[in-house]
Design a protein around this motif. Structure first.
Motif, PDB file in Angstrom:
ATOM      1  N   ARG A 198       0.821  -1.217   0.000  1.00  0.00           N
ATOM      2  CA  ARG A 198       0.000   0.000   0.000  1.00  0.00           C
ATOM      3  C   ARG A 198       0.852   1.262   0.000  1.00  0.00           C
ATOM      4  O   ARG A 198       0.492   2.267  -0.617  1.00  0.00           O
ATOM      5  N   ARG A 199       1.980   1.215   0.691  1.00  0.00           N
ATOM      6  CA  ARG A 199       2.806   2.421   0.792  1.00  0.00           C
ATOM      7  C   ARG A 199       3.741   2.588  -0.399  1.00  0.00           C
ATOM      8  O   ARG A 199       4.510   3.554  -0.465  1.00  0.00           O
ATOM      9  N   GLY A 200       3.681   1.636  -1.356  1.00  0.00           N
ATOM     10  CA  GLY A 200       4.485   1.772  -2.569  1.00  0.00           C
ATOM     11  C   GLY A 200       5.509   0.691  -2.775  1.00  0.00           C
ATOM     12  O   GLY A 200       6.272   0.737  -3.748  1.00  0.00           O
ATOM     13  N   GLY A 201       5.555  -0.303  -1.865  1.00  0.00           N
ATOM     14  CA  GLY A 201       6.461  -1.431  -2.050  1.00  0.00           C
ATOM     15  C   GLY A 201       7.897  -1.015  -2.255  1.00  0.00           C
ATOM     16  O   GLY A 201       8.417  -0.131  -1.556  1.00  0.00           O
ATOM     17  N   PHE A 202       8.549  -1.664  -3.245  1.00  0.00           N
ATOM     18  CA  PHE A 202       9.948  -1.360  -3.539  1.00  0.00           C
ATOM     19  C   PHE A 202      10.087  -0.253  -4.581  1.00  0.00           C
ATOM     20  O   PHE A 202      11.096  -0.174  -5.280  1.00  0.00           O
ATOM     21  N   GLU A 203       9.088   0.609  -4.639  1.00  0.00           N
ATOM     22  CA  GLU A 203       9.195   1.816  -5.462  1.00  0.00           C
ATOM     23  C   GLU A 203       9.280   3.073  -4.592  1.00  0.00           C
ATOM     24  O   GLU A 203       9.137   4.185  -5.084  1.00  0.00           O
ATOM     25  N   VAL A 204       9.536   2.886  -3.295  1.00  0.00           N
ATOM     26  CA  VAL A 204       9.619   3.983  -2.336  1.00  0.00           C
ATOM     27  C   VAL A 204      11.027   4.011  -1.753  1.00  0.00           C
ATOM     28  O   VAL A 204      11.605   2.961  -1.440  1.00  0.00           O
ATOM     29  N   ALA A 205      11.567   5.192  -1.582  1.00  0.00           N
ATOM     30  CA  ALA A 205      12.988   5.353  -1.257  1.00  0.00           C
ATOM     31  C   ALA A 205      13.397   4.705   0.054  1.00  0.00           C
ATOM     32  O   ALA A 205      14.541   4.250   0.192  1.00  0.00           O
ATOM     33  N   ASP A 206      12.499   4.653   1.054  1.00  0.00           N
ATOM     34  CA  ASP A 206      12.911   4.101   2.350  1.00  0.00           C
ATOM     35  C   ASP A 206      12.659   2.596   2.464  1.00  0.00           C
ATOM     36  O   ASP A 206      12.839   2.015   3.538  1.00  0.00           O
ATOM     37  N   ASN A 260      -7.342   1.980  -1.109  1.00  0.00           N
ATOM     38  CA  ASN A 260      -7.307   3.445  -1.042  1.00  0.00           C
ATOM     39  C   ASN A 260      -5.881   3.958  -1.051  1.00  0.00           C
ATOM     40  O   ASN A 260      -5.495   4.820  -0.260  1.00  0.00           O
ATOM     41  N   SER A 261      -5.099   3.364  -1.970  1.00  0.00           N
ATOM     42  CA  SER A 261      -3.682   3.714  -2.043  1.00  0.00           C
ATOM     43  C   SER A 261      -3.249   3.848  -3.495  1.00  0.00           C
ATOM     44  O   SER A 261      -3.027   2.841  -4.175  1.00  0.00           O
ATOM     45  N   PRO A 262      -3.096   5.042  -4.009  1.00  0.00           N
ATOM     46  CA  PRO A 262      -2.641   5.208  -5.395  1.00  0.00           C
ATOM     47  C   PRO A 262      -1.201   4.765  -5.619  1.00  0.00           C
ATOM     48  O   PRO A 262      -0.750   4.666  -6.758  1.00  0.00           O
ATOM     49  N   ARG A 263      -0.484   4.442  -4.538  1.00  0.00           N
ATOM     50  CA  ARG A 263       0.925   4.037  -4.660  1.00  0.00           C
ATOM     51  C   ARG A 263       1.091   2.524  -4.644  1.00  0.00           C
ATOM     52  O   ARG A 263       2.221   2.036  -4.645  1.00  0.00           O
ATOM     53  N   PHE A 264       0.006   1.767  -4.609  1.00  0.00           N
ATOM     54  CA  PHE A 264       0.087   0.308  -4.481  1.00  0.00           C
ATOM     55  C   PHE A 264       1.072  -0.270  -5.499  1.00  0.00           C
ATOM     56  O   PHE A 264       1.023   0.044  -6.688  1.00  0.00           O
ATOM     57  N   SER A 265       1.954  -1.148  -5.015  1.00  0.00           N
ATOM     58  CA  SER A 265       2.990  -1.719  -5.881  1.00  0.00           C
ATOM     59  C   SER A 265       3.248  -3.161  -5.491  1.00  0.00           C
ATOM     60  O   SER A 265       3.402  -3.470  -4.305  1.00  0.00           O
ATOM     61  N   ARG A 266       3.285  -4.044  -6.485  1.00  0.00           N
ATOM     62  CA  ARG A 266       3.600  -5.459  -6.270  1.00  0.00           C
ATOM     63  C   ARG A 266       4.968  -5.743  -6.891  1.00  0.00           C
ATOM     64  O   ARG A 266       5.249  -5.343  -8.031  1.00  0.00           O
ATOM     65  N   LEU A 267       5.823  -6.459  -6.171  1.00  0.00           N
ATOM     66  CA  LEU A 267       7.226  -6.633  -6.541  1.00  0.00           C
ATOM     67  C   LEU A 267       7.410  -7.086  -7.989  1.00  0.00           C
ATOM     68  O   LEU A 267       8.191  -6.500  -8.736  1.00  0.00           O
ATOM     69  N   ASP A 270       7.761  -1.001 -11.575  1.00  0.00           N
ATOM     70  CA  ASP A 270       8.561  -0.391 -12.638  1.00  0.00           C
ATOM     71  C   ASP A 270      10.035  -0.702 -12.378  1.00  0.00           C
ATOM     72  O   ASP A 270      10.596  -0.246 -11.386  1.00  0.00           O
ATOM     73  N   PRO A 271      10.688  -1.488 -13.251  1.00  0.00           N
ATOM     74  CA  PRO A 271      12.071  -1.897 -12.948  1.00  0.00           C
ATOM     75  C   PRO A 271      13.050  -0.737 -12.900  1.00  0.00           C
ATOM     76  O   PRO A 271      14.057  -0.814 -12.191  1.00  0.00           O
ATOM     77  N   LYS A 272      12.773   0.324 -13.630  1.00  0.00           N
ATOM     78  CA  LYS A 272      13.683   1.476 -13.593  1.00  0.00           C
ATOM     79  C   LYS A 272      13.700   2.104 -12.199  1.00  0.00           C
ATOM     80  O   LYS A 272      14.721   2.652 -11.763  1.00  0.00           O
ATOM     81  N   VAL A 273      12.581   2.017 -11.512  1.00  0.00           N
ATOM     82  CA  VAL A 273      12.488   2.555 -10.160  1.00  0.00           C
ATOM     83  C   VAL A 273      12.843   1.489  -9.126  1.00  0.00           C
ATOM     84  O   VAL A 273      13.645   1.708  -8.219  1.00  0.00           O
ATOM     85  N   ALA A 274      12.241   0.296  -9.281  1.00  0.00           N
ATOM     86  CA  ALA A 274      12.339  -0.719  -8.236  1.00  0.00           C
ATOM     87  C   ALA A 274      13.690  -1.419  -8.188  1.00  0.00           C
ATOM     88  O   ALA A 274      14.154  -1.791  -7.105  1.00  0.00           O
ATOM     89  N   SER A 275      14.318  -1.653  -9.335  1.00  0.00           N
ATOM     90  CA  SER A 275      15.571  -2.419  -9.325  1.00  0.00           C
ATOM     91  C   SER A 275      16.643  -1.784  -8.451  1.00  0.00           C
ATOM     92  O   SER A 275      17.222  -2.459  -7.585  1.00  0.00           O
ATOM     93  N   PRO A 276      16.957  -0.488  -8.608  1.00  0.00           N
ATOM     94  CA  PRO A 276      17.989   0.085  -7.727  1.00  0.00           C
ATOM     95  C   PRO A 276      17.580   0.104  -6.257  1.00  0.00           C
ATOM     96  O   PRO A 276      18.425  -0.048  -5.368  1.00  0.00           O
ATOM     97  N   ILE A 277      16.286   0.238  -5.981  1.00  0.00           N
ATOM     98  CA  ILE A 277      15.832   0.221  -4.597  1.00  0.00           C
ATOM     99  C   ILE A 277      15.954  -1.187  -4.021  1.00  0.00           C
ATOM    100  O   ILE A 277      16.390  -1.371  -2.872  1.00  0.00           O
ATOM    101  N   MET A 278      15.599  -2.201  -4.807  1.00  0.00           N
ATOM    102  CA  MET A 278      15.762  -3.583  -4.330  1.00  0.00           C
ATOM    103  C   MET A 278      17.231  -3.930  -4.145  1.00  0.00           C
ATOM    104  O   MET A 278      17.595  -4.661  -3.214  1.00  0.00           O
ATOM    105  N   GLN A 279      18.091  -3.426  -5.015  1.00  0.00           N
ATOM    106  CA  GLN A 279      19.527  -3.680  -4.858  1.00  0.00           C
ATOM    107  C   GLN A 279      20.053  -3.045  -3.577  1.00  0.00           C
ATOM    108  O   GLN A 279      20.826  -3.665  -2.830  1.00  0.00           O
ATOM    109  N   ALA A 280      19.595  -1.837  -3.297  1.00  0.00           N
ATOM    110  CA  ALA A 280      19.968  -1.202  -2.027  1.00  0.00           C
ATOM    111  C   ALA A 280      19.400  -1.984  -0.857  1.00  0.00           C
ATOM    112  O   ALA A 280      20.045  -2.123   0.194  1.00  0.00           O
TER     113      ALA A 280
END
Length: 438
Positions: A153-161, A221-228, A232-242
């Motif tokens: 709900r909070r954006g999964g691995f597409e969120v910086a933290d 009720n979360s426009p940021r919902f993200s499933r691994l 979006d790999p351009k966003v999620a890949s570097p975050i998952m690597q971190a």
């Protein structure tokens, strides 16, 4: 509940008969089979979500029950392994295996952000103790595609933290369970989204994927919902690597001696030129090779088939090729090629953490296993350090969007009674494991 009398007789009688067969013989390719190195790990792999059942607090559970849905059917009780794990371990140990790879479910352990369930951690501690009691070395996966609903709900691995949150979870698991674990991996097939992008037809399927994600976003009720698997790999890949790096460091802070690895989907990339091969390997792996080189004690190879490419993209299987129930080519020779590639590219100890085939014809499953092991043995003959063969999977389980119609298991599971029935392929691989013959 223990292994039923019929199942026990089948395992023990079959194992005794097969173990009486010659220990070393010529393989199908003519290569003389050899004794595997001391300490070689034989066993199976399975994930928590696909086998436990009832993971109601997960992102996948939500999406199984929404319309539109990408899932053929919901997971429901799966194999009920959350309650029947002792029976599963008894089967695996009785077959002659010495290792079992399984997962812990983040959504059970951290049901709300920052709130950890001691009861869930105690449950997995009991599982690990039962696993070890059956002579199985536990290899634990901390994330196998699913995340807690609150995390999605909070954006999964597409969120910086996200790396900090994932590392906190991994550290908590290892604090409680680390003394019972022999090896741990962070993500299962961390590059899965990169593979999805390469698949023919994904661009046509993308509107349906986006519609399913939109339905989940609306439901939560979360426009940021993200499933691994669909982030979006351009966003999620570097975050998952971190996230992997942070988790690796957090685990090492808690238990410096615990081997921490990473697994990737490592299909055999083939093309008419080495330049093309390297281009598509680059698309499949991205920067994950560098991550594995810097932040992994071992590397998990997970190979099922080959992927053929030309200048325009991925090719269909050759005309007349045998296809598995998953729709890809029956090609067990791929395993040797990916082992060799991993040894050259990564240079860490190599574990085959998944290798298997979906088929209704168990004779073809046996043929697949033998051909895959023949290739692994050839790699050992060449001096490549390979430390395991873990077949996917011990049980017929929930195969994500395909549901229950694609049986990978060495052991059949009745969908109503949950009765486990070892197939001849289980006894066959068990015989080779007992003899330690590659």
């Amino acid at each position: 509940m223990g292994l039923g009398d019929v199942g026990r007789r089948a395992v023990l009688a079959g194992g005794a008969a097969l173990s009486a067969a010659p220990a070393i013989a010529a393989s199908g390719s003519g290569r003389k089979r050899r004794v595997a190195p001391a300490g070689f790990l034989w066993g199976t792999a399975i994930s928590s979500y696909q086998s436990e059942g009832g993971n109601t607090n997960s992102d996948a559970w939500l999406m199984e029950h929404l319309q539109p849905s990408m899932f053929k059917e919901p997971s429901g009780d799966a194999c009920d392994s959350y309650h029947r794990y002792a029976e599963d371990f008894a089967i695996a140990g009785g077959l002659g295996f010495n290792c079992h790879r399984f997962g812990v479910e983040w959504s059970r352990i951290e049901p709300a952000e920052g709130v950890f369930s001691n009861a869930a951690l105690d449950h997995y501690a009991r599982m690990l103790e039962a696993c070890r009691a059956r002579g199985l070395s536990p290899m634990i996966t901390l994330n196998h595609f699913t995340t807690p609903l609150w995390f999605a709900r909070r954006g999964g691995f597409e969120v910086a933290d996200a790396p900090e949150i994932f590392a906190r979870y991994c550290a908590r698991v290892v604090e409680r369970l680390g003394g019972l674990i022999d090896r741990v991996t962070t993500f299962n097939e961390a590059n899965i989204r990169l593979l999805v992008d390469l698949m023919p037809g994904f661009s046509q399927a993308l509107p349906g994927v986006k519609a399913a994600i939109a339905a989940a976003a609306q439901a939560t009720n979360s426009p940021r919902f993200s499933r691994l698997a669909y982030a979006d790999p351009k966003v999620a890949s570097p975050i998952m690597q971190a996230a992997h790096r942070r988790a690796y460091e957090a685990i090492k802070t808690v238990r410096p001696e615990l081997p921490v690895g990473i697994t990737l989907t490592t299909q055999d990339v083939q093309a008419e030129s080495e330049a093309l091969v390297e281009r598509y390997r680059g698309l499949l792996y991205g920067d994950w090779i560098e991550v594995a080189n810097s932040h992994a004690d071992f590397f998990g190879v997970q190979t099922y088939t080959r992927l053929r490419f030309d200048e325009t993209g991925m090719l269909a299987p050759p005309p007349g090729a045998e296809l598995t129930l998953s729709g890809y080519e029956f090609y067990p020779q791929a395993l040797a090629n990916t082992i060799r590639w991993a040894h050259a590219a990564i240079g860490k100890p190599i574990f085959v953490t998944e290798s298997g085939v979906a088929t209704h014809d168990d004779a073809r499953r046996i043929a697949f296993i033998d051909a895959a092991l023949d290739g692994l043995g050839a790699c050992l003959d060449e001096g490549v350090p390979v430390h395991s063969y873990l077949y996917w999977s011990l049980l017929d389980n929930f195969e994500w969007t395909a549901g229950y119609g694609v049986p990978f298991g060495l052991v059949a599971v009745d969908r109503t009674s949950f009765k486990r029935t070892p197939r001849p392929s289980a006894l066959h691989l068990g015989r080779r494991a007992r003899a330690n013959v590659i």
